[in-house]
Design a protein around this motif. Sequence first.
Motif, PDB file in Angstrom:
ATOM      1  N   CYS A  43     -74.563 -19.090  12.667  1.00  0.00           N
ATOM      2  CA  CYS A  43     -74.749 -20.466  13.106  1.00  0.00           C
ATOM      3  C   CYS A  43     -76.220 -20.709  13.438  1.00  0.00           C
ATOM      4  CB  CYS A  43     -73.878 -20.728  14.324  1.00  0.00           C
ATOM      5  SG  CYS A  43     -74.158 -22.366  15.011  1.00  0.00           S
ATOM      6  N   LEU A  44     -76.716 -21.824  12.953  1.00  0.00           N
ATOM      7  CA  LEU A  44     -78.116 -22.176  13.144  1.00  0.00           C
ATOM      8  C   LEU A  44     -78.422 -22.480  14.610  1.00  0.00           C
ATOM      9  CD1 LEU A  44     -80.289 -22.514  10.902  1.00  0.00           C
ATOM     10  CD2 LEU A  44     -79.927 -24.960  11.076  1.00  0.00           C
ATOM     11  N   LYS A  45     -77.390 -22.889  15.342  1.00  0.00           N
ATOM     12  CA  LYS A  45     -77.612 -23.308  16.729  1.00  0.00           C
ATOM     13  C   LYS A  45     -77.388 -22.188  17.731  1.00  0.00           C
ATOM     14  CE  LYS A  45     -77.753 -28.067  17.038  1.00  0.00           C
ATOM     15  NZ  LYS A  45     -77.386 -29.262  17.792  1.00  0.00           N
ATOM     16  N   ASN A  47     -76.305 -19.020  16.906  1.00  0.00           N
ATOM     17  CA  ASN A  47     -76.546 -17.707  16.314  1.00  0.00           C
ATOM     18  C   ASN A  47     -75.311 -16.814  16.273  1.00  0.00           C
ATOM     19  OD1 ASN A  47     -78.667 -16.464  14.919  1.00  0.00           O
ATOM     20  ND2 ASN A  47     -78.934 -14.981  16.551  1.00  0.00           N
ATOM     21  N   LYS A  48     -74.159 -17.404  16.525  1.00  0.00           N
ATOM     22  CA  LYS A  48     -72.914 -16.639  16.394  1.00  0.00           C
ATOM     23  C   LYS A  48     -72.518 -16.601  14.932  1.00  0.00           C
ATOM     24  CE  LYS A  48     -70.722 -18.094  20.611  1.00  0.00           C
ATOM     25  NZ  LYS A  48     -69.760 -19.110  20.986  1.00  0.00           N
ATOM     26  N   GLU A  49     -71.704 -15.627  14.583  1.00  0.00           N
ATOM     27  CA  GLU A  49     -71.234 -15.566  13.193  1.00  0.00           C
ATOM     28  C   GLU A  49     -70.260 -16.697  12.924  1.00  0.00           C
ATOM     29  OE1 GLU A  49     -69.913 -11.910  11.376  1.00  0.00           O
ATOM     30  OE2 GLU A  49     -71.365 -10.826  12.597  1.00  0.00           O
ATOM     31  N   ILE A  50     -70.434 -17.339  11.792  1.00  0.00           N
ATOM     32  CA  ILE A  50     -69.500 -18.373  11.375  1.00  0.00           C
ATOM     33  C   ILE A  50     -68.275 -17.662  10.814  1.00  0.00           C
ATOM     34  CG2 ILE A  50     -69.159 -20.303   9.785  1.00  0.00           C
ATOM     35  CD1 ILE A  50     -72.252 -20.668   9.848  1.00  0.00           C
ATOM     36  N   SER A  51     -67.093 -18.171  11.151  1.00  0.00           N
ATOM     37  CA  SER A  51     -65.871 -17.483  10.731  1.00  0.00           C
ATOM     38  C   SER A  51     -65.795 -17.396   9.211  1.00  0.00           C
ATOM     39  CB  SER A  51     -64.635 -18.189  11.293  1.00  0.00           C
ATOM     40  OG  SER A  51     -64.371 -19.351  10.541  1.00  0.00           O
ATOM     41  N   ARG A  52     -65.232 -16.304   8.751  1.00  0.00           N
ATOM     42  CA  ARG A  52     -65.090 -16.043   7.318  1.00  0.00           C
ATOM     43  C   ARG A  52     -64.284 -17.164   6.657  1.00  0.00           C
ATOM     44  NH1 ARG A  52     -65.884 -11.119   4.325  1.00  0.00           N
ATOM     45  NH2 ARG A  52     -67.126 -10.282   6.003  1.00  0.00           N
ATOM     46  N   LYS A  53     -63.300 -17.614   7.395  1.00  0.00           N
ATOM     47  CA  LYS A  53     -62.425 -18.674   6.904  1.00  0.00           C
ATOM     48  C   LYS A  53     -63.230 -19.949   6.645  1.00  0.00           C
ATOM     49  CE  LYS A  53     -57.756 -19.837   8.302  1.00  0.00           C
ATOM     50  NZ  LYS A  53     -56.920 -19.974   9.496  1.00  0.00           N
ATOM     51  N   LEU A  63     -73.522 -24.296  10.475  1.00  0.00           N
ATOM     52  CA  LEU A  63     -73.147 -24.322  11.889  1.00  0.00           C
ATOM     53  C   LEU A  63     -71.748 -23.759  12.042  1.00  0.00           C
ATOM     54  CD1 LEU A  63     -74.304 -27.915  12.932  1.00  0.00           C
ATOM     55  CD2 LEU A  63     -75.523 -25.775  13.304  1.00  0.00           C
ATOM     56  N   CYS A  64     -71.497 -23.095  13.171  1.00  0.00           N
ATOM     57  CA  CYS A  64     -70.143 -22.657  13.456  1.00  0.00           C
ATOM     58  C   CYS A  64     -69.307 -23.893  13.768  1.00  0.00           C
ATOM     59  CB  CYS A  64     -70.125 -21.656  14.609  1.00  0.00           C
ATOM     60  SG  CYS A  64     -70.465 -22.388  16.214  1.00  0.00           S
ATOM     61  N   ILE A  65     -68.014 -23.707  13.810  1.00  0.00           N
ATOM     62  CA  ILE A  65     -67.120 -24.852  13.981  1.00  0.00           C
ATOM     63  C   ILE A  65     -67.384 -25.572  15.310  1.00  0.00           C
ATOM     64  CG2 ILE A  65     -65.182 -23.540  14.975  1.00  0.00           C
ATOM     65  CD1 ILE A  65     -64.829 -26.264  12.280  1.00  0.00           C
ATOM     66  N   ASP A  66     -67.704 -24.828  16.347  1.00  0.00           N
ATOM     67  CA  ASP A  66     -67.950 -25.438  17.657  1.00  0.00           C
ATOM     68  C   ASP A  66     -69.189 -26.330  17.621  1.00  0.00           C
ATOM     69  OD1 ASP A  66     -65.755 -24.211  18.731  1.00  0.00           O
ATOM     70  OD2 ASP A  66     -66.889 -22.525  19.550  1.00  0.00           O
ATOM     71  N   CYS A  67     -70.259 -25.811  17.077  1.00  0.00           N
ATOM     72  CA  CYS A  67     -71.502 -26.584  17.010  1.00  0.00           C
ATOM     73  C   CYS A  67     -71.348 -27.759  16.049  1.00  0.00           C
ATOM     74  CB  CYS A  67     -72.655 -25.695  16.581  1.00  0.00           C
ATOM     75  SG  CYS A  67     -73.064 -24.438  17.803  1.00  0.00           S
ATOM     76  N   GLN A  68     -70.624 -27.531  14.963  1.00  0.00           N
ATOM     77  CA  GLN A  68     -70.412 -28.610  14.001  1.00  0.00           C
ATOM     78  C   GLN A  68     -69.663 -29.764  14.664  1.00  0.00           C
ATOM     79  OE1 GLN A  68     -71.542 -28.798  10.690  1.00  0.00           O
ATOM     80  NE2 GLN A  68     -71.013 -30.883  11.153  1.00  0.00           N
ATOM     81  N   LYS A  70     -69.659 -30.530  17.785  1.00  0.00           N
ATOM     82  CA  LYS A  70     -70.574 -31.201  18.711  1.00  0.00           C
ATOM     83  C   LYS A  70     -71.490 -32.154  17.943  1.00  0.00           C
ATOM     84  CE  LYS A  70     -70.539 -27.484  21.994  1.00  0.00           C
ATOM     85  NZ  LYS A  70     -71.207 -26.204  22.235  1.00  0.00           N
ATOM     86  N   GLU A  71     -71.991 -31.689  16.791  1.00  0.00           N
ATOM     87  CA  GLU A  71     -72.862 -32.524  15.969  1.00  0.00           C
ATOM     88  C   GLU A  71     -72.131 -33.778  15.500  1.00  0.00           C
ATOM     89  OE1 GLU A  71     -76.251 -32.209  14.780  1.00  0.00           O
ATOM     90  OE2 GLU A  71     -76.152 -31.094  16.638  1.00  0.00           O
ATOM     91  N   GLU A  72     -70.896 -33.582  15.039  1.00  0.00           N
ATOM     92  CA  GLU A  72     -70.110 -34.714  14.557  1.00  0.00           C
ATOM     93  C   GLU A  72     -69.876 -35.696  15.684  1.00  0.00           C
ATOM     94  OE1 GLU A  72     -68.347 -35.051  11.199  1.00  0.00           O
ATOM     95  OE2 GLU A  72     -70.163 -33.901  10.854  1.00  0.00           O
ATOM     96  N   GLY A  73     -69.628 -35.198  16.874  1.00  0.00           N
ATOM     97  CA  GLY A  73     -69.394 -36.041  18.040  1.00  0.00           C
ATOM     98  C   GLY A  73     -70.630 -36.874  18.354  1.00  0.00           C
ATOM     99  N   LYS A  74     -71.788 -36.216  18.270  1.00  0.00           N
ATOM    100  CA  LYS A  74     -73.056 -36.900  18.542  1.00  0.00           C
ATOM    101  C   LYS A  74     -73.260 -38.054  17.567  1.00  0.00           C
ATOM    102  CE  LYS A  74     -75.976 -33.252  19.648  1.00  0.00           C
ATOM    103  NZ  LYS A  74     -77.080 -32.460  19.086  1.00  0.00           N
ATOM    104  N   ARG A  75     -72.998 -37.767  16.279  1.00  0.00           N
ATOM    105  CA  ARG A  75     -73.224 -38.741  15.244  1.00  0.00           C
ATOM    106  C   ARG A  75     -72.360 -39.981  15.465  1.00  0.00           C
ATOM    107  NH1 ARG A  75     -72.652 -35.783   9.839  1.00  0.00           N
ATOM    108  NH2 ARG A  75     -73.729 -34.146  10.958  1.00  0.00           N
ATOM    109  N   LYS A  76     -71.141 -39.758  15.924  1.00  0.00           N
ATOM    110  CA  LYS A  76     -70.222 -40.865  16.128  1.00  0.00           C
ATOM    111  C   LYS A  76     -70.680 -41.771  17.271  1.00  0.00           C
ATOM    112  CE  LYS A  76     -66.277 -38.864  14.070  1.00  0.00           C
ATOM    113  NZ  LYS A  76     -65.387 -37.733  14.297  1.00  0.00           N
ATOM    114  N   THR A  77     -71.233 -41.173  18.323  1.00  0.00           N
ATOM    115  CA  THR A  77     -71.578 -41.959  19.501  1.00  0.00           C
ATOM    116  C   THR A  77     -72.944 -42.643  19.344  1.00  0.00           C
ATOM    117  OG1 THR A  77     -72.405 -39.941  20.525  1.00  0.00           O
ATOM    118  CG2 THR A  77     -70.189 -40.646  21.145  1.00  0.00           C
ATOM    119  N   SER A  78     -73.802 -42.095  18.481  1.00  0.00           N
ATOM    120  CA  SER A  78     -75.140 -42.675  18.373  1.00  0.00           C
ATOM    121  C   SER A  78     -75.190 -43.811  17.351  1.00  0.00           C
ATOM    122  CB  SER A  78     -76.162 -41.603  17.997  1.00  0.00           C
ATOM    123  OG  SER A  78     -75.866 -41.063  16.737  1.00  0.00           O
TER     124      SER A  78
END
Length: 78
Positions: A43-45, A47-53, A63-68, A70-78
């Motif tokens: 993950c770029l944010k 630095n955890k491994e992104i799941s193989r799945k 980005l890992c699913i968690d950071c992704q 968060k990013e999607e959430g940000k985009r929606k609110t801005s």
Amino acid sequence: MADQATDNYDREFSLNLASDSQKLIYAIDEALGRINEKNYGRCLKCNKEISRKRLHAIPYAILCIDCQRKEEGKRKTS
Ligand SMILES: [Zn+2]
């Protein structure tokens, strides 16, 4: 349960990306660069491994699913 949610989310996300080919090309480029840097699959944010799945569904995920989420959430609110 959580895995199922992740699957659906990944599928939706890749469809969203596919509709914006410019972004997709950029993302693939980015992923290829990261393979060279040996950072691929991390993950770029956080630095955890992104799941193989997730990488299987979206090979160019940066980005890992968690950071992704968060990013999607940000985009929606801005
Ligand atoms: Zn992350």
